[in-house]
Design an enzyme around this catalytic site. Structure first.
Site, PDB file in Angstrom:
ATOM      1  CG  MET A 276      -8.720   6.636   6.499  1.00 21.43           C
ATOM      2  SD  MET A 276      -9.185   5.141   5.537  1.00 21.43           S
ATOM      3  CE  MET A 276     -10.336   4.541   7.224  1.00 21.43           C
TER       4      MET A 276
ATOM      5  CG  ASP B  31      -2.244  -0.806   1.013  1.00 23.81           C
ATOM      6  OD1 ASP B  31      -2.415  -1.256   0.051  1.00 23.81           O
ATOM      7  OD2 ASP B  31      -2.666  -1.157   1.987  1.00 23.81           O
TER       8      ASP B  31
ATOM      9  CE  LYS C 172      -7.354  -0.915  -1.121  1.00 25.76           C
ATOM     10  NZ  LYS C 172      -8.340  -0.700  -1.920  1.00 25.76           N
TER      11      LYS C 172
END
Length: 413
Positions: free
Chosen positions: A343, A206, A228
């Site tokens: 996030m 990632d 991502k």
């Protein structure tokens, strides 16, 4: 008679290094150059998502086209990270004319400099050259790293085979390991996680994986960039699942390397289920999660005697009024403990507004920690009522962790 290379430590801080190519090899090599403080110029028509994220964050300069000789103006070093031998030879020819050392990923014999196998142990960096044999260099490097690790291992033993992985001292193919890489500092990966990484045939990584870990992979390892990037390019989770299954069924040992912990908003459970459905054995290696590490790196304990007896970790990737949101923000507003939001930068204004509307005081201390535990860590301290506006003014970006609660100031003074 072939001459031995002359070992040298390059001090590249503030000096121009040109990287030609924007694929997997560049993804592995660029983090070490940035860690050395180099002024990196990346020349490539396209980049992997991980490299694009570094360019967007201003960590390097990207020229989206093919190489031209003028790209080497002012350069001290050039790394050619393309698999086209004709294109690579043209770059190294220009470098030779200008007396600039050139590393070539496609042909070590045509290069004027080699990248060693490297291990880092605090302030100590060990670089091994294997006489042109990358496998020999990696083997010696790994042995040295094990010797260094013995000093810190609680039982005095480093790199022991682990029964849960099914190993008996040698590598076992046809399996997957879900490995948490930690919050950003490459030294915060667990010993077991690093050991499995050194055994991997394929690494699916990632964007939040510490880049220096990728620099230590064997040269024959297949690196799949599964970055991502928030609000940018991404691979569908189904595609990632299929890559893990396909490579493992073909006989490879696959490490799925994820920032933080695989099971803390890392979709590790989905990947395990996909592998289990295909009959692929899976080992899960927990990682240091940023939900705890980021506040700690900023001097904020998520719990503190007399201040907070609980903490809640929540995802903020969906706005509070989003139909798909599973979070009870109204209930969270009534808690007295610490709230850690991952996030959540994009929706922070809506989140803080909702918490305040349901009773949380706008004067509640709040903090934002960007890129925790890395050399580019930034910390913003504010209040629940002002943190969204302060965040925009400070131009903080993902990855970042938001902390809400009285623990933000518990260690002040």
């Amino acid at each position: 008679m072939t001459s031995n290379p002359y070992p040298l430590g390059l001090r590249l801080h503030g000096r121009r290094v040109v990287v030609v190519g924007g694929g997997a090899v560049a993804t592995r090599r660029v983090p070490a150059l940035l860690d050395a403080g180099a002024d990196v110029l990346l020349v490539a028509p396209e980049l992997t998502p991980a490299l694009r994220a570094r360019a967007d964050a201003g960590r390097l300069h990207w020229v989206p086209r093919r190489f031209v000789p003028e790209d080497l103006d002012g350069a001290w070093l050039v790394q050619v990270a393309v698999d086209d031998p004709i294109a690579a030879a043209s770059v190294s020819a220009v470098a030779a004319e200008r007396r600039i050392f050139c590393v070539r990923a496609d042909d070590r014999t045509a290069a004027t400099a080699w990248t060693p196998a490297v291990t880092r142990h605090g302030p100590v960096t060990v670089a091994v050259l294997g006489g042109g044999d990358p496998r020999r260099a990696m083997t010696v490097r790994d042995a040295i790293r094990d010797l260094l690790a013995v000093r810190l291992a609680p039982d005095g033993i480093a790199g022991r085979p682990d029964a849960s992985t099914g190993t008996t001292g040698g590598r076992q193919a046809g399996r997957v390991a879900l490995v948490g890489a930690g919050p950003g500092d490459p030294e915060l990966i667990t010993v077991k996680g690093w050991r499995l990484l050194t055994e991997a045939d394929v690494v699916v990584a990632d964007r939040l994986v510490p880049g220096l870990l990728l620099d230590e992979l064997r040269p024959d390892v297949e690196l799949v960039d599964a970055s991502k990037i928030p609000y940018g390019p991404s691979r569908a989770q189904e595609e990632i699942n299929q890559i893990l299954v396909d490579r493992a069924l073909a006989g490879a040992f696959v490490v799925r390397l994820k920032g933080g912990d695989p099971y803390v908003f890392g979709r590790g459970g989905e990947e395990l289920l996909a592998c289990a459905a295909a009959g692929v054995p899976v080992t899960v290696v927990p990682g240091v999660t940023s939900s705890i590490a980021a506040p700690a790196a900023a001097g904020i304990p998520v719990t503190h005697r007399g201040v907070a007896h609980e903490f809640t970790v929540v995802s903020g990737h969906l706005a509070p009024d989003a139909p798909a949101s599973l979070v009870r923000w109204d209930a969270l507003a009534g808690l007295h403990g610490t709230l850690v939001i991952l996030m959540g930068l994009k929706n922070l204004a809506a989140i803080t507004g909702t918490l305040i509307a349901h009773g949380r005081s706008p004067q509640t201390p709040a903090a934002v920690v960007q890129e925790a535990t890395t050399g580019t860590q930034r910390v913003l301290r504010s209040t629940l009522g002002e943190v969204a506006a302060d965040l925009r003014a400070a131009d903080l970006r993902p990855p970042a962790v938001v902390v809400v609660g009285d623990v933000v100031g518990a260690l002040d003074g």
